[in-house]
Design an enzyme around this catalytic site. Structure first.
Site, PDB file in Angstrom:
ATOM      1  NE  ARG A 252      22.522  37.568 -29.423  1.00 48.43           N
ATOM      2  CZ  ARG A 252      23.897  38.143 -29.574  1.00 48.43           C
ATOM      3  NH1 ARG A 252      24.563  37.791 -28.548  1.00 48.43           N
ATOM      4  NH2 ARG A 252      24.135  38.473 -30.728  1.00 48.43           N
ATOM      5  CG  HIS A 256      24.303  33.584 -31.240  1.00 52.30           C
ATOM      6  ND1 HIS A 256      23.155  34.007 -31.885  1.00 52.30           N
ATOM      7  CD2 HIS A 256      24.455  32.585 -31.820  1.00 52.30           C
ATOM      8  CE1 HIS A 256      22.508  33.282 -32.606  1.00 52.30           C
ATOM      9  NE2 HIS A 256      23.309  32.264 -32.674  1.00 52.30           N
ATOM     10  CE1 TYR A 265      27.658  40.288 -30.939  1.00 47.51           C
ATOM     11  CE2 TYR A 265      29.561  38.748 -31.151  1.00 47.51           C
ATOM     12  CZ  TYR A 265      28.305  39.115 -30.778  1.00 47.51           C
ATOM     13  OH  TYR A 265      27.637  38.299 -30.092  1.00 47.51           O
TER      14      TYR A 265
HETATM   15  C1  LIG Z   1      20.447  29.279 -42.744  1.00 47.56           C
HETATM   16  C2  LIG Z   1      21.227  29.463 -41.627  1.00 47.56           C
HETATM   17  N1  LIG Z   1      22.305  30.138 -41.652  1.00 47.56           N
HETATM   18  C3  LIG Z   1      23.280  30.201 -40.736  1.00 47.56           C
HETATM   19  C4  LIG Z   1      22.677  29.694 -39.545  1.00 47.56           C
HETATM   20  C5  LIG Z   1      23.768  30.067 -38.284  1.00 47.56           C
HETATM   21  N2  LIG Z   1      23.044  30.952 -37.490  1.00 47.56           N
HETATM   22  C6  LIG Z   1      22.423  30.676 -36.281  1.00 47.56           C
HETATM   23  S1  LIG Z   1      21.633  31.879 -35.640  1.00 47.56           S
HETATM   24  C7  LIG Z   1      22.179  32.992 -36.771  1.00 47.56           C
HETATM   25  C8  LIG Z   1      21.936  34.447 -36.516  1.00 47.56           C
HETATM   26  C9  LIG Z   1      20.482  34.510 -36.292  1.00 47.56           C
HETATM   27  O1  LIG Z   1      20.180  36.008 -36.160  1.00 47.56           O
HETATM   28  P1  LIG Z   1      18.696  36.510 -35.915  1.00 47.56           P
HETATM   29  O2  LIG Z   1      17.997  36.058 -36.812  1.00 47.56           O
HETATM   30  O3  LIG Z   1      18.666  38.021 -35.641  1.00 47.56           O
HETATM   31  O4  LIG Z   1      18.426  35.722 -34.684  1.00 47.56           O
HETATM   32  P2  LIG Z   1      18.909  36.000 -33.184  1.00 47.56           P
HETATM   33  O5  LIG Z   1      19.966  34.845 -33.026  1.00 47.56           O
HETATM   34  O6  LIG Z   1      19.583  37.257 -33.203  1.00 47.56           O
HETATM   35  O7  LIG Z   1      17.810  35.780 -32.039  1.00 47.56           O
HETATM   36  C10 LIG Z   1      23.306  32.451 -37.467  1.00 47.56           C
HETATM   37  C11 LIG Z   1      23.815  33.046 -38.615  1.00 47.56           C
HETATM   38  C12 LIG Z   1      21.664  29.172 -39.097  1.00 47.56           C
HETATM   39  N3  LIG Z   1      21.224  28.503 -38.373  1.00 47.56           N
HETATM   40  N4  LIG Z   1      20.907  28.916 -40.421  1.00 47.56           N
END
Ligand SMILES: Cc1ncc(C[n+]2csc(CCOP(=O)(O)OP(=O)(O)O)c2C)c(N)n1
Ligand SMILES: [Mg+2]
Lengths: 348, 328
Positions: A252, A256, A265
């Site tokens: 990415r 985020h 980070y």
């Molecule tokens: C159950 C839950 N916990 C925390 C969050 C907050 N949150 C949103 S996206 C994210 C990271 C997700 O990372 P990843 O699964 O690697 O997907 P990416 O965003 O990198 O595509 C977090 C911690 C959430 N949406 N749902």
């Protein structure tokens, strides 16, 4: 089989010129739309945006590997490109971004990129990550039980594979072998947390072994490699040969979401390094080598894309919000066997 | 008219629903050949086979989530949570997903499914086989929450639940499974969701309850009538959400005094909402404060027999509270 023969049987070899350029078009459309959404956020016109930038290769690949309107998609929230391919319009994306009337995902109820479009069997996205995986298994089981030849594709990030929902979903999939493809877009970060702190195994795909299903790793920035893997996974599922967990290794290159600042980070060098492997750059190079794209054609595509983007933005900015009263509606559907007590002010 | 236990009412109605509607599947832990740990699904597997009576992995989150997915694709799942105490792994799926699908997709995606869960104490089940969990769910918009406690009501409400276009949580008090027997009309009937029922008529005080304490309240009311000549009207909510406030208010207009009784602990229990509504809407009609009698605020029903007796709002405690209210 010789290496040569093996190469020649890749599904992507069957794509004609038009299809190859269509894939390119969607990559660029998704990217430019996405970039504009960032701008609208920075201009204070859009409260939030979560981006698919850098993830377009796997997203376009899965969109083209699916039968549009026939197969089901439980999208990852970054799957802008896939949704565009399956039938969501740029105007609809923008209406959702702004929470305007005409937002087909949720009529202004959900944050942007919480896709939902029933005509294309794009199932409503929520925010708690990974809840969709066991639900997708349920849809696939239902297809299997009814003898339909639909395939279910479910997307998510690598961080979310730490959730129990993921493991329960794979467990069911391993037991029943429904027609499902799990697609992980491993961009190496869950917001700020690096994948090394996320899981004790090297690859998300390794986790498939524990559930006795196929795990496949692919270069998530290489469109045609992704396409080959996705077509194989989808068609295996359709033939009743069981589920696959696809892991697309990607990156990415942006924060985020619009609410994140990634400088805390990771280094700028790391980000710049990955930008050199931008999936659009890689694909342009491929198309040029094959003589399917030149600077003139590129400019033509870009012009067409920008017209679509401008139109969508202009349209959405001028739409009204849904009436406030509508926010109180539609918690329950009409039902002849429910008696709402008069004293109970429904939904008020 | 057939006489059935609560358990038979559940079982026979599941059988009937599955016969009538081929889209209904039953899924959960041990629901197959074993017929459920309480035998509520007995006979279904033999009759409908493994494709419609699905023994699931031991994983509540995905029992609900997979059921949700099946509901999106042509089925009407009836998911069983073996004990209500174990519903919490599925809490996120129920609250954030099942309950929200319709609203969050502006009506495009809907989830017609039933989640059944045996609940309640009085079975020496201790902290983790006795819980009343309904208040966690009555709080959540998008769910119908039912808790019938007689065979007739179970049959009528389960029939309605099986036609609902939205998710239904169907709580069955496990102590009452074999304890309560009652008549079930032979002719087909349905009971609308949201309709309470006067289980005992009276003019002096109103008692609102459901579940095991409903039966205890009736006992207490009969006793009180005999000893003190006080006539209590006992209302069975049957549906917790939406609660039949109309029926309660009608009774309160007559009695001016109301007691709410439930087994779930007091603080934040469903009785709190009912009491608040009465206080807001019926203030001028009240001759006494709205009273509540509920389980104490300890983490569920403790195991030792004297503990269990201490916890549960049984007839003697209800009778005392009714007297207090009547004398106010
Ligand atoms: C159950 C839950 N916990 C925390 C969050 C907050 N949150 C949103 S996206 C994210 C990271 C997700 O990372 P990843 O699964 O690697 O997907 P990416 O965003 O990198 O595509 C977090 C911690 C959430 N949406 N749902
Ligand atoms: Mg990630």
């Amino acid at each position: 089989m010789s290496v040569q023969e093996k190469v020649m049987t890749r599904p992507s070899d069957r794509l004609n010129e038009e299809q190859l350029l269509q894939m390119y078009y969607y990559m660029v459309l998704s990217r430019k739309l996405d970039e504009r959404m960032w701008i609208l956020n920075r201009q204070g016109k859009a409260p939030f945006h979560i981006s698919g930038i850098g993830h377009e290769a796997i997203q376009v690949a899965q969109g083209f590997a699916m039968r549009k309107g026939h197969d089901w998609l439980f999208p990852h929230y970054r799957d802008i490109a896939t949704c565009l391919i399956l039938g969501v319009t740029p105007r609809q994306m923008l209406l959702a971004l702004l929470g305007k009337e005409g937002d087909v995902f949720s009529r202004g109820r959900q944050m942007p990129e919480h896709f939902s479009y029933k005509p294309s069997k794009i199932v409503t996205v929520s925010s708690p990550v990974m809840t969709q995986a066991p639900q997708a298994v349920g849809v696939a089981l239902a297809s299997q039980l009814q003898g339909k030849d639909e395939v279910v594709v479910v997307g998510f990030g690598e961080g979310a594979t730490s959730e129990g929902d993921f493991h329960e979903a794979l467990n069911w999939a391993g037991i029943y072998h429904p027609p499902i493809v799990f697609v992980c877009q491993n961009n190496q970060y869950a917001i700020s947390v690096h994948v090394k702190k996320q899981m004790p195994v090297e690859n998300v795909a390794d986790r498939a072994a524990a559930y006795n299903i196929r795990g496949v790793i692919v270069d998530g920035n290489d469109l045609l490699a992704c396409y080959d893997v996705m077509v194989e996974a989808v068609e295996r599922a359709r033939r009743g040969e069981g589920p696959t967990l696809v892991e697309a290794k990607t990156y990415r290159p942006v924060p985020h979401s619009t609410a994140d600042d990634d400088r805390s980070y990771r280094s700028r060098e790391e980000v710049e390094q990955w930008k050199k492997r931008d999936p659009i750059l890689l694909y342009e190079k491929y198309l040029m080598e094959r003589g399917l794209l030149d600077e003139e054609k590129k400019a033509e595509v870009l012009k067409q894309v920008m017209q679509e983007v401008d139109d969508a933005v202009d349209f959405a900015l001028h739409q009204p919000y849904p009436p406030v009263e509508s926010a109180a509606e539609g918690v329950f559907g009409d039902f002849h066997l429910v008696k709402w007590p008069k004293a109970f002010k429904r939904n008020a | 008219m057939a006489t059935k236990t609560n358990l038979q009412a559940v079982r026979d109605t599941l059988m009937e629903i599955m016969e009538r509607d081929p889209s209904v599947v039953v899924m959960g832990e041990d629901v197959g050949p074993r017929g459920g740990v309480f035998r509520a699904t007995q006979g279904l597997y033999e009759k409908f086979g493994p494709e419609r009576v699905i023994d699931t992995p031991l994983a509540e989150l995905s029992i609900v989530a997979v059921g949700l997915g099946m509901a999106l694709n042509g089925y009407r799942p009836i998911c069983e949570i073996q004990f209500a105490d174990f519903i919490f792994p599925a809490f996120n799926q129920i609250v954030n997903e099942v309950a929200r699908y319709r609203y969050r997709s502006n009506g495009a995606w809907t989830v017609p499914m039933i989640i059944r869960a045996p609940y309640g104490g009085g079975v020496s089940g201790g902290l983790y086989h006795s819980q009343s969990v309904e208040a966690f769910f009555t709080h959540v918009p998008g769910l119908y929450v039912l808790a019938p406690s007689t065979p007739k009501d179970i049959v009528g409400l389960l029939r309605s639940a099986a036609q609902a276009p939205d998710p239904v949580l169907f709580f069955e008090h496990k102590r009452l499974y074999g304890l309560v027997k009652g008549e079930v009309p032979d002719e087909y009937y349905e009971i609308p969701i949201g309709e309470g029922d006067i289980k005992r008529a009276g003019d002096d005080i109103t008692v609102v309850s459901y579940g095991m304490t409903l039966h205890e309240a009736i006992k207490a009311a009969d006793k009180l009538a005999e000893t003190d000549g006080i006539q209590a009207e006992v209302i069975d909510l049957r549906t917790l959400f939406p609660p039949d406030l109309d029926l309660i208010y009608e009774s309160v207009r007559k009695t001016g005094k109301v007691l709410i009784v439930h087994e779930d602990n007091l603080t934040g229990g469903w009785g709190a909402e009912i009491a608040a509504r009465i206080a807001e809407d019926m203030f001028e009609w009240l001759d006494a404060p709205v009273m509540r009698l509920a389980g104490p605020d300890v983490p569920a029903v403790p195991y030792a027999p004297p503990f269990e007796k201490w916890f549960l709002p049984l007839a003697d405690k209800i009778e005392a509270k009714m007297r207090e209210l009547a004398e106010y």
